[in-house]
Design a protein around this motif. Structure first.
Motif, PDB file in Angstrom:
ATOM      1  N   ARG A   1       0.844  -1.197   0.000  1.00  0.00           N
ATOM      2  CA  ARG A   1       0.000   0.000   0.000  1.00  0.00           C
ATOM      3  C   ARG A   1       0.881   1.249   0.000  1.00  0.00           C
ATOM      4  O   ARG A   1       1.794   1.377   0.824  1.00  0.00           O
ATOM      5  CB  ARG A   1      -0.905  -0.012   1.242  1.00  0.00           C
ATOM      6  N   PHE A   2       0.586   2.170  -0.908  1.00  0.00           N
ATOM      7  CA  PHE A   2       1.316   3.428  -0.994  1.00  0.00           C
ATOM      8  C   PHE A   2       0.305   4.575  -1.046  1.00  0.00           C
ATOM      9  O   PHE A   2      -0.656   4.530  -1.813  1.00  0.00           O
ATOM     10  CB  PHE A   2       2.223   3.461  -2.222  1.00  0.00           C
ATOM     11  N   ILE A   3       0.554   5.599  -0.224  1.00  0.00           N
ATOM     12  CA  ILE A   3      -0.382   6.695  -0.031  1.00  0.00           C
ATOM     13  C   ILE A   3       0.314   8.010  -0.379  1.00  0.00           C
ATOM     14  O   ILE A   3       1.456   8.251   0.027  1.00  0.00           O
ATOM     15  CB  ILE A   3      -0.861   6.753   1.436  1.00  0.00           C
ATOM     16  N   GLU A   4      -0.365   8.871  -1.100  1.00  0.00           N
ATOM     17  CA  GLU A   4       0.166  10.201  -1.352  1.00  0.00           C
ATOM     18  C   GLU A   4      -0.140  11.098  -0.156  1.00  0.00           C
ATOM     19  O   GLU A   4      -1.287  11.174   0.304  1.00  0.00           O
ATOM     20  CB  GLU A   4      -0.449  10.804  -2.614  1.00  0.00           C
ATOM     21  N   GLY A   5       0.876  11.782   0.357  1.00  0.00           N
ATOM     22  CA  GLY A   5       0.663  12.650   1.504  1.00  0.00           C
ATOM     23  C   GLY A   5       1.950  13.298   1.957  1.00  0.00           C
ATOM     24  O   GLY A   5       3.038  12.990   1.463  1.00  0.00           O
ATOM     25  N   SER A   6       1.821  14.205   2.904  1.00  0.00           N
ATOM     26  CA  SER A   6       2.953  14.963   3.431  1.00  0.00           C
ATOM     27  C   SER A   6       3.196  14.610   4.891  1.00  0.00           C
ATOM     28  O   SER A   6       2.253  14.464   5.673  1.00  0.00           O
ATOM     29  CB  SER A   6       2.678  16.466   3.316  1.00  0.00           C
ATOM     30  N   MET A   7       4.463  14.506   5.258  1.00  0.00           N
ATOM     31  CA  MET A   7       4.802  14.223   6.654  1.00  0.00           C
ATOM     32  C   MET A   7       4.472  15.407   7.573  1.00  0.00           C
ATOM     33  O   MET A   7       4.467  15.259   8.792  1.00  0.00           O
ATOM     34  CB  MET A   7       6.277  13.860   6.776  1.00  0.00           C
ATOM     35  N   THR A   8       4.192  16.558   7.008  1.00  0.00           N
ATOM     36  CA  THR A   8       3.815  17.702   7.832  1.00  0.00           C
ATOM     37  C   THR A   8       2.393  17.587   8.361  1.00  0.00           C
ATOM     38  O   THR A   8       2.033  18.276   9.314  1.00  0.00           O
ATOM     39  CB  THR A   8       3.950  19.006   7.026  1.00  0.00           C
ATOM     40  N   ALA A   9       1.582  16.727   7.742  1.00  0.00           N
ATOM     41  CA  ALA A   9       0.191  16.521   8.174  1.00  0.00           C
ATOM     42  C   ALA A   9      -0.221  15.124   7.727  1.00  0.00           C
ATOM     43  O   ALA A   9      -0.881  14.957   6.700  1.00  0.00           O
ATOM     44  CB  ALA A   9      -0.734  17.584   7.597  1.00  0.00           C
ATOM     45  N   LEU A  10       0.176  14.118   8.482  1.00  0.00           N
ATOM     46  CA  LEU A  10      -0.079  12.735   8.098  1.00  0.00           C
ATOM     47  C   LEU A  10      -1.563  12.403   8.206  1.00  0.00           C
ATOM     48  O   LEU A  10      -2.199  12.704   9.219  1.00  0.00           O
ATOM     49  CB  LEU A  10       0.727  11.793   8.998  1.00  0.00           C
TER      50      LEU A  10
ATOM     51  N   PHE B   1       8.085  16.073  13.652  1.00  0.00           N
ATOM     52  CA  PHE B   1       8.330  15.085  14.704  1.00  0.00           C
ATOM     53  C   PHE B   1       7.131  14.961  15.638  1.00  0.00           C
ATOM     54  O   PHE B   1       6.867  13.882  16.178  1.00  0.00           O
ATOM     55  CB  PHE B   1       9.594  15.436  15.476  1.00  0.00           C
ATOM     56  N   ALA B   2       6.398  16.040  15.822  1.00  0.00           N
ATOM     57  CA  ALA B   2       5.159  15.964  16.603  1.00  0.00           C
ATOM     58  C   ALA B   2       4.137  15.069  15.897  1.00  0.00           C
ATOM     59  O   ALA B   2       3.391  14.314  16.548  1.00  0.00           O
ATOM     60  CB  ALA B   2       4.581  17.357  16.827  1.00  0.00           C
ATOM     61  N   GLU B   3       4.086  15.144  14.559  1.00  0.00           N
ATOM     62  CA  GLU B   3       3.208  14.263  13.791  1.00  0.00           C
ATOM     63  C   GLU B   3       3.631  12.800  13.951  1.00  0.00           C
ATOM     64  O   GLU B   3       2.783  11.908  14.126  1.00  0.00           O
ATOM     65  CB  GLU B   3       3.227  14.648  12.313  1.00  0.00           C
ATOM     66  N   PHE B   4       4.937  12.539  13.878  1.00  0.00           N
ATOM     67  CA  PHE B   4       5.413  11.175  14.086  1.00  0.00           C
ATOM     68  C   PHE B   4       4.976  10.662  15.460  1.00  0.00           C
ATOM     69  O   PHE B   4       4.495   9.528  15.593  1.00  0.00           O
ATOM     70  CB  PHE B   4       6.939  11.122  13.988  1.00  0.00           C
ATOM     71  N   HIS B   5       5.140  11.493  16.465  1.00  0.00           N
ATOM     72  CA  HIS B   5       4.772  11.098  17.828  1.00  0.00           C
ATOM     73  C   HIS B   5       3.274  10.841  17.929  1.00  0.00           C
ATOM     74  O   HIS B   5       2.833   9.879  18.579  1.00  0.00           O
ATOM     75  CB  HIS B   5       5.195  12.200  18.803  1.00  0.00           C
ATOM     76  N   ARG B   6       2.492  11.662  17.269  1.00  0.00           N
ATOM     77  CA  ARG B   6       1.033  11.525  17.345  1.00  0.00           C
ATOM     78  C   ARG B   6       0.550  10.191  16.787  1.00  0.00           C
ATOM     79  O   ARG B   6      -0.310   9.542  17.376  1.00  0.00           O
ATOM     80  CB  ARG B   6       0.375  12.677  16.565  1.00  0.00           C
TER      81      ARG B   6
END
Length: 231
Positions: free
Chosen positions: A101-110, A138-143
């Motif tokens: 599975r591959f999703i288009e998106g930005s790490m700034t707002a997962l 990094f806050a997004e990763f943590h979330r």
């Protein structure tokens, strides 16, 4: 090849990064294919990450590019999926790995639910994010990570950005932000992660693709709920 160091307008870097990788997607796939087979240190870090992630649930390869590392993790039994900003890179990832599975998106707002990911990999994918935007990433990763989940981040070491506008017969607009391991570790700790291990690999200066800088690999984890609450 033309490259200059320069300041960069962070308001436009996402669009520039997306367009640039759409432009060079096919060349990236050709040049990166087989790179892991030639890099034992990278494989060692990925294998250790896979061991830490095994049995924890879905594993997000954020900034997956052409999906080569997503494929590597899936081959080691992980429920790995990829997220990337570039439709061009994702088209190659999907064509080569139709079962993943591959999703288009930005790490700034997962586009992921809170605490829905059992492990997260950022394999040379935070390198285009300006310094001021990294805490939010990094806050997004943590979330999105579950308590106790591992995080692996890799990047080039340095203290100044590299702005590239031409390579491989293509024109584009990419800024590569080099960072020190300690600066990145401090940011990750500030986002609530605990450091587990780090590796610094010296630059490979010989061969067809000599490296400009040393490389860093940081393994962190989101604390368990009990550690977070102090109970």
């Amino acid at each position: 090849m033309t490259d200059v160091t320069a300041s960069y307008d962070s308001a436009s870097y996402l669009a520039a990064t997306r367009t640039s990788y759409d432009t060079i997607a096919a060349e990236c796939h050709r040049r990166w294919a087989g790179e892991l087979a030639k890099n034992p240190f990278e494989r060692a870090m990925l294998d250790a990450f896979a061991e830490l992630a095994r049995g924890r649930g879905p594993v997000a390869d954020v900034g997956c590019g052409t999906g080569r590392v997503t494929e590597y993790l899936a081959a080691r039994g992980l429920d790995a999926f990829g997220i990337d900003l570039s439709p061009g890179m994702l088209a190659i990832a999907r064509a080569n790995n139709p079962d993943l599975r591959f999703i288009e998106g930005s790490m700034t707002a997962l586009d992921l639910e809170d605490a829905s990911v059992g492990a997260l990999l950022a394999w040379y994918s935070t390198i285009h994010v300006p310094w001021d935007d990294l805490p939010g990433v990094f806050a997004e990763f943590h979330r999105v990570l579950t308590p106790g989940a591992p995080l692996l981040v890799s990047f080039q070491i340095g203290d100044a950005p590299l702005h590239m506008t031409e390579a491989w017969g293509h024109t584009f607009d990419l800024v590569f932000h080099r960072r020190t391991p300690q600066a990145m570790a401090d940011l990750l700790s500030g986002a609530g992660f605990e450091e587990r291990a780090r590796l610094v690999r010296r630059a490979e200066t010989e061969g067809a693709s000599p490296e400009r800088t040393d490389q860093a690999f940081l393994t962190f984890r989101k604390p368990n709920a009990a550690a977070t609450t102090g109970t």
